[in-house]
Design a protein around this motif. Sequence first.
Motif, PDB file in Angstrom:
ATOM      1  N   GLY A  12     -48.039  76.576  30.832  1.00 40.80           N
ATOM      2  CA  GLY A  12     -47.191  77.245  29.855  1.00 40.80           C
ATOM      3  C   GLY A  12     -47.878  78.456  29.247  1.00 40.80           C
ATOM      4  O   GLY A  12     -47.270  79.514  29.058  1.00 40.80           O
ATOM      5  N   GLY A  13     -49.165  78.303  28.945  1.00 43.43           N
ATOM      6  CA  GLY A  13     -49.940  79.423  28.403  1.00 43.43           C
ATOM      7  C   GLY A  13     -49.970  80.590  29.377  1.00 43.43           C
ATOM      8  O   GLY A  13     -49.851  81.754  28.980  1.00 43.43           O
ATOM      9  N   MET A  14     -50.098  80.278  30.667  1.00 41.15           N
ATOM     10  CA  MET A  14     -50.145  81.348  31.666  1.00 41.15           C
ATOM     11  C   MET A  14     -48.792  82.067  31.770  1.00 41.15           C
ATOM     12  O   MET A  14     -48.749  83.279  32.000  1.00 41.15           O
ATOM     13  N   LEU A  15     -47.687  81.332  31.557  1.00 41.00           N
ATOM     14  CA  LEU A  15     -46.368  81.985  31.514  1.00 41.00           C
ATOM     15  C   LEU A  15     -46.290  82.942  30.320  1.00 41.00           C
ATOM     16  O   LEU A  15     -45.745  84.052  30.422  1.00 41.00           O
ATOM     17  N   ILE A  16     -46.821  82.504  29.179  1.00 40.53           N
ATOM     18  CA  ILE A  16     -46.851  83.375  27.994  1.00 40.53           C
ATOM     19  C   ILE A  16     -47.651  84.633  28.307  1.00 40.53           C
ATOM     20  O   ILE A  16     -47.243  85.760  27.985  1.00 40.53           O
ATOM     21  N   GLY A  17     -48.793  84.447  28.976  1.00 42.19           N
ATOM     22  CA  GLY A  17     -49.605  85.598  29.364  1.00 42.19           C
ATOM     23  C   GLY A  17     -48.862  86.513  30.321  1.00 42.19           C
ATOM     24  O   GLY A  17     -48.897  87.746  30.184  1.00 42.19           O
ATOM     25  N   LEU A  18     -48.153  85.918  31.281  1.00 45.05           N
ATOM     26  CA  LEU A  18     -47.376  86.711  32.244  1.00 45.05           C
ATOM     27  C   LEU A  18     -46.335  87.564  31.510  1.00 45.05           C
ATOM     28  O   LEU A  18     -46.150  88.751  31.815  1.00 45.05           O
ATOM     29  N   SER A  19     -45.668  86.958  30.532  1.00 47.35           N
ATOM     30  CA  SER A  19     -44.679  87.700  29.747  1.00 47.35           C
ATOM     31  C   SER A  19     -45.332  88.870  29.021  1.00 47.35           C
ATOM     32  O   SER A  19     -44.809  89.991  29.021  1.00 47.35           O
ATOM     33  N   ALA A  20     -46.488  88.624  28.420  1.00 44.49           N
ATOM     34  CA  ALA A  20     -47.193  89.693  27.679  1.00 44.49           C
ATOM     35  C   ALA A  20     -47.590  90.829  28.622  1.00 44.49           C
ATOM     36  O   ALA A  20     -47.449  92.010  28.277  1.00 44.49           O
ATOM     37  N   VAL A  21     -48.047  90.474  29.818  1.00 49.72           N
ATOM     38  CA  VAL A  21     -48.472  91.495  30.777  1.00 49.72           C
ATOM     39  C   VAL A  21     -47.266  92.305  31.263  1.00 49.72           C
ATOM     40  O   VAL A  21     -47.312  93.538  31.345  1.00 49.72           O
ATOM     41  N   LEU A  22     -46.146  91.614  31.565  1.00 51.92           N
ATOM     42  CA  LEU A  22     -44.960  92.323  32.052  1.00 51.92           C
ATOM     43  C   LEU A  22     -44.409  93.275  31.000  1.00 51.92           C
ATOM     44  O   LEU A  22     -43.979  94.389  31.311  1.00 51.92           O
ATOM     45  N   LEU A  23     -44.441  92.835  29.721  1.00 48.07           N
ATOM     46  CA  LEU A  23     -43.926  93.703  28.655  1.00 48.07           C
ATOM     47  C   LEU A  23     -44.802  94.957  28.513  1.00 48.07           C
ATOM     48  O   LEU A  23     -44.293  96.059  28.283  1.00 48.07           O
ATOM     49  N   MET A  24     -46.115  94.783  28.686  1.00 41.89           N
ATOM     50  CA  MET A  24     -47.018  95.935  28.638  1.00 41.89           C
ATOM     51  C   MET A  24     -46.800  96.826  29.862  1.00 41.89           C
ATOM     52  O   MET A  24     -46.709  98.050  29.753  1.00 41.89           O
ATOM     53  N   LEU A  25     -46.678  96.225  31.045  1.00 39.71           N
ATOM     54  CA  LEU A  25     -46.549  96.977  32.298  1.00 39.71           C
ATOM     55  C   LEU A  25     -45.264  97.811  32.316  1.00 39.71           C
ATOM     56  O   LEU A  25     -45.273  98.984  32.679  1.00 39.71           O
ATOM     57  N   PHE A  26     -44.146  97.193  31.920  1.00 36.66           N
ATOM     58  CA  PHE A  26     -42.863  97.900  31.993  1.00 36.66           C
ATOM     59  C   PHE A  26     -42.601  98.773  30.772  1.00 36.66           C
ATOM     60  O   PHE A  26     -42.102  99.879  30.887  1.00 36.66           O
ATOM     61  N   MET A  27     -42.906  98.233  29.567  1.00 38.91           N
ATOM     62  CA  MET A  27     -42.479  98.898  28.337  1.00 38.91           C
ATOM     63  C   MET A  27     -43.641  99.507  27.533  1.00 38.91           C
ATOM     64  O   MET A  27     -43.405 100.253  26.603  1.00 38.91           O
ATOM     65  N   GLY A  28     -44.866  99.098  27.854  1.00 36.70           N
ATOM     66  CA  GLY A  28     -46.006  99.586  27.086  1.00 36.70           C
ATOM     67  C   GLY A  28     -46.110  98.963  25.710  1.00 36.70           C
ATOM     68  O   GLY A  28     -46.692  99.553  24.791  1.00 36.70           O
ATOM     69  N   ARG A  29     -45.548  97.742  25.563  1.00 36.92           N
ATOM     70  CA  ARG A  29     -45.518  97.116  24.236  1.00 36.92           C
ATOM     71  C   ARG A  29     -46.327  95.834  24.183  1.00 36.92           C
ATOM     72  O   ARG A  29     -46.436  95.108  25.160  1.00 36.92           O
ATOM     73  N   ILE A  30     -46.830  95.554  22.985  1.00 35.39           N
ATOM     74  CA  ILE A  30     -47.512  94.295  22.686  1.00 35.39           C
ATOM     75  C   ILE A  30     -46.452  93.211  22.477  1.00 35.39           C
ATOM     76  O   ILE A  30     -45.476  93.434  21.760  1.00 35.39           O
ATOM     77  N   ALA A  31     -46.668  92.038  23.098  1.00 32.75           N
ATOM     78  CA  ALA A  31     -45.727  90.927  22.917  1.00 32.75           C
ATOM     79  C   ALA A  31     -46.073  90.157  21.644  1.00 32.75           C
ATOM     80  O   ALA A  31     -46.582  89.043  21.694  1.00 32.75           O
ATOM     81  N   GLY A  32     -45.810  90.784  20.512  1.00 30.15           N
ATOM     82  CA  GLY A  32     -46.027  90.140  19.215  1.00 30.15           C
ATOM     83  C   GLY A  32     -44.674  89.739  18.648  1.00 30.15           C
ATOM     84  O   GLY A  32     -43.863  90.603  18.323  1.00 30.15           O
ATOM     85  N   ILE A  33     -44.426  88.448  18.539  1.00 29.69           N
ATOM     86  CA  ILE A  33     -43.074  88.016  18.183  1.00 29.69           C
ATOM     87  C   ILE A  33     -42.705  88.435  16.763  1.00 29.69           C
ATOM     88  O   ILE A  33     -41.569  88.855  16.517  1.00 29.69           O
ATOM     89  N   SER A  34     -43.648  88.344  15.817  1.00 25.08           N
ATOM     90  CA  SER A  34     -43.295  88.727  14.447  1.00 25.08           C
ATOM     91  C   SER A  34     -42.908  90.205  14.378  1.00 25.08           C
ATOM     92  O   SER A  34     -41.989  90.577  13.652  1.00 25.08           O
ATOM     93  N   GLY A  35     -43.583  91.054  15.157  1.00 26.83           N
ATOM     94  CA  GLY A  35     -43.254  92.481  15.164  1.00 26.83           C
ATOM     95  C   GLY A  35     -41.931  92.757  15.856  1.00 26.83           C
ATOM     96  O   GLY A  35     -41.114  93.553  15.376  1.00 26.83           O
ATOM     97  N   ILE A  36     -41.707  92.095  17.000  1.00 25.85           N
ATOM     98  CA  ILE A  36     -40.464  92.299  17.743  1.00 25.85           C
ATOM     99  C   ILE A  36     -39.270  91.870  16.890  1.00 25.85           C
ATOM    100  O   ILE A  36     -38.260  92.565  16.798  1.00 25.85           O
ATOM    101  N   LEU A  37     -39.416  90.727  16.218  1.00 24.51           N
ATOM    102  CA  LEU A  37     -38.311  90.172  15.430  1.00 24.51           C
ATOM    103  C   LEU A  37     -38.100  90.922  14.115  1.00 24.51           C
ATOM    104  O   LEU A  37     -36.963  91.281  13.775  1.00 24.51           O
ATOM    105  N   SER A  38     -39.188  91.193  13.390  1.00 26.62           N
ATOM    106  CA  SER A  38     -39.021  91.760  12.048  1.00 26.62           C
ATOM    107  C   SER A  38     -38.443  93.172  12.101  1.00 26.62           C
ATOM    108  O   SER A  38     -37.752  93.604  11.174  1.00 26.62           O
ATOM    109  N   ARG A  39     -38.683  93.901  13.200  1.00 26.35           N
ATOM    110  CA  ARG A  39     -38.144  95.267  13.299  1.00 26.35           C
ATOM    111  C   ARG A  39     -36.674  95.284  13.733  1.00 26.35           C
ATOM    112  O   ARG A  39     -36.093  96.337  13.921  1.00 26.35           O
ATOM    113  N   LEU A  40     -36.105  94.074  13.879  1.00 20.03           N
ATOM    114  CA  LEU A  40     -34.651  93.977  14.068  1.00 20.03           C
ATOM    115  C   LEU A  40     -33.934  93.878  12.729  1.00 20.03           C
ATOM    116  O   LEU A  40     -32.716  94.056  12.631  1.00 20.03           O
ATOM    117  N   LEU A  41     -34.705  93.554  11.683  1.00 23.73           N
ATOM    118  CA  LEU A  41     -34.085  93.423  10.357  1.00 23.73           C
ATOM    119  C   LEU A  41     -33.780  94.814   9.815  1.00 23.73           C
ATOM    120  O   LEU A  41     -34.468  95.771  10.157  1.00 23.73           O
TER     121      LEU A  41
END
Lengths: 141, 148
Positions: A12-41
């Motif tokens: 499961g941890g490796m899946l989380i890592g895979l998600s973080a890497v893909l988000l950086m590779l495609f979008m150039g973003r850090i997979a920080g959930i508090s940042g992703i969510l709070s900037r929707l408010l």
Amino acid sequence: MTEFTPIGSTAGGMLIGLSAVLLMLFMGRIAGISGILSRLLPPAAPDWGWRAAFIAGMAAAPLLAWAVTGAPPVQAVSGDFVLMAVAGLLVGFGSVFGNGCTSGHGVCGLSRLSARALTATLVFMATAIVTVFVARHVIGG
Amino acid sequence: MGKVIGFVTGLVFGLGLVVSGMANPAKVLNFLDLFGTWDPSLAFVMGGAVLVTFVGYRLTWTRKIPLLGGVFELPRRRDLDLRLITGAAAFGIGWGLGGFCPGPAVTSVLLAAPGTLVFVPAMLLGMWGARQLPANALAAREPAPERA
């Protein structure tokens, strides 16, 4: 008691890592959930589209797991509403005020060898361990 | 395209939380209970996640720009300030009380446990509250630009 699950937890941890890497590779973003969510408010960030999609994907995950395995994911959530309200306020406030949570500081930040992330991770691990100790062994003991 | 990538990466992240057991607050609280019913599983979650991210980030950063364009947006601040410390400390207390951090809480919403449905709105309120404070509250200095 919960069962010790080193293999499932590592996978499961490796899946989380895979998600973080893909988000950086495609979008150039850090997979920080508090940042992703709070900037929707409101006022939402201009790039709210991918953020909302990310949150929707997260929420869909246990339903997909349920459909595949035929059983809902095992979960035990406290039903103490006052406790959960206070916990939610502290988690929400603290993660935004401190610029990150378990994912942004703990996974992405440590992987970047950031001293700020290491400091934040050590601090929130320490206060969380002390909180559980007090709740379970001082007050609850 | 950004929305598709967002959904897929969010889905993979959420599956990771479910598969690892981190979406279960009982497992998180037992990980934090070093002096009681300690369950070391979550150390393996962090280990697996950091291992893949550490290697994957370095492979990714051999590129000049992300696949969908733009720039790699990395935090550039290096200073340790009171804002970081107090925020992390408050977050940890909340994490230790409920067993939820933001990722598992969001992932659990549609499972609709009553405690989750109380936690998530309170968390959003806390996030909103923190955003109302000046950006430099308790910060060592004006925040540096975030764009890399």
